[in-house]
Enzyme design. Sequence first.
Site, PDB file in Angstrom:
ATOM      1  N   VAL A  60       0.906  -1.348  -0.111  1.00  0.00           N
ATOM      2  CA  VAL A  60       0.022  -0.023  -0.025  1.00  0.00           C
ATOM      3  C   VAL A  60       0.885   1.405   0.043  1.00  0.00           C
ATOM      4  O   VAL A  60       0.539   2.292  -0.511  1.00  0.00           O
ATOM      5  CB  VAL A  60      -0.867   0.052   1.099  1.00  0.00           C
ATOM      6  N   GLY A  63       1.842   1.913  -3.447  1.00  0.00           N
ATOM      7  CA  GLY A  63       1.037   2.271  -4.319  1.00  0.00           C
ATOM      8  C   GLY A  63       0.657   3.846  -4.102  1.00  0.00           C
ATOM      9  O   GLY A  63       0.586   4.269  -5.082  1.00  0.00           O
ATOM     10  N   GLU A  64       0.283   4.032  -2.669  1.00  0.00           N
ATOM     11  CA  GLU A  64       0.332   5.420  -2.421  1.00  0.00           C
ATOM     12  C   GLU A  64       1.225   6.373  -2.845  1.00  0.00           C
ATOM     13  O   GLU A  64       1.065   7.452  -3.208  1.00  0.00           O
ATOM     14  CB  GLU A  64       0.020   5.617  -1.017  1.00  0.00           C
ATOM     15  N   SER A  65       2.473   5.911  -2.573  1.00  0.00           N
ATOM     16  CA  SER A  65       3.548   6.820  -3.044  1.00  0.00           C
ATOM     17  C   SER A  65       3.438   7.014  -4.672  1.00  0.00           C
ATOM     18  O   SER A  65       3.567   8.315  -5.078  1.00  0.00           O
ATOM     19  CB  SER A  65       4.921   6.090  -2.904  1.00  0.00           C
TER      20      SER A  65
END
Length: 143
Positions: A60, A63-65
Amino acid sequence: MPENIDADAGLDWARARGKGALAERMGIDFVEFTTERCVATMPVEGNTQPAGLLHGGAYVVLGESLGSMAANMHAGPGRLAVGVDINATHTRSATSGVVTGTCVPLHLGRSMTVHEIVVTDEQGRRCSTIRITNVIKDSPGAS
């Protein structure tokens, strides 16, 4: 909002902006950055849970980065993209090597973006699918 920024300029933009302390600590490395596709790698070692599998939260963070950086590139100068929703489905466990996250836009609007990030292992097998929604607003202090 940049139209189709070329690969070298996009990677320069991402590296100049910085990836943040958490992404640094986790060993995330941006390798491609355009408005249509962003790619980063992350080592499994150092990011595992007690059973030796890549931690679900690590997927996650990768992915968020990627998704947040891509949304901010789309937002352009004087605007800020902030995450309002993220979800992940883990379908395989990486236990060694490096994973690769590939981020593509599903929606690029004036006030909202949605990106999908597919994380694969070194054999190209999908390990996790992440979707992030960002809201775009004026940066604090922007006139």
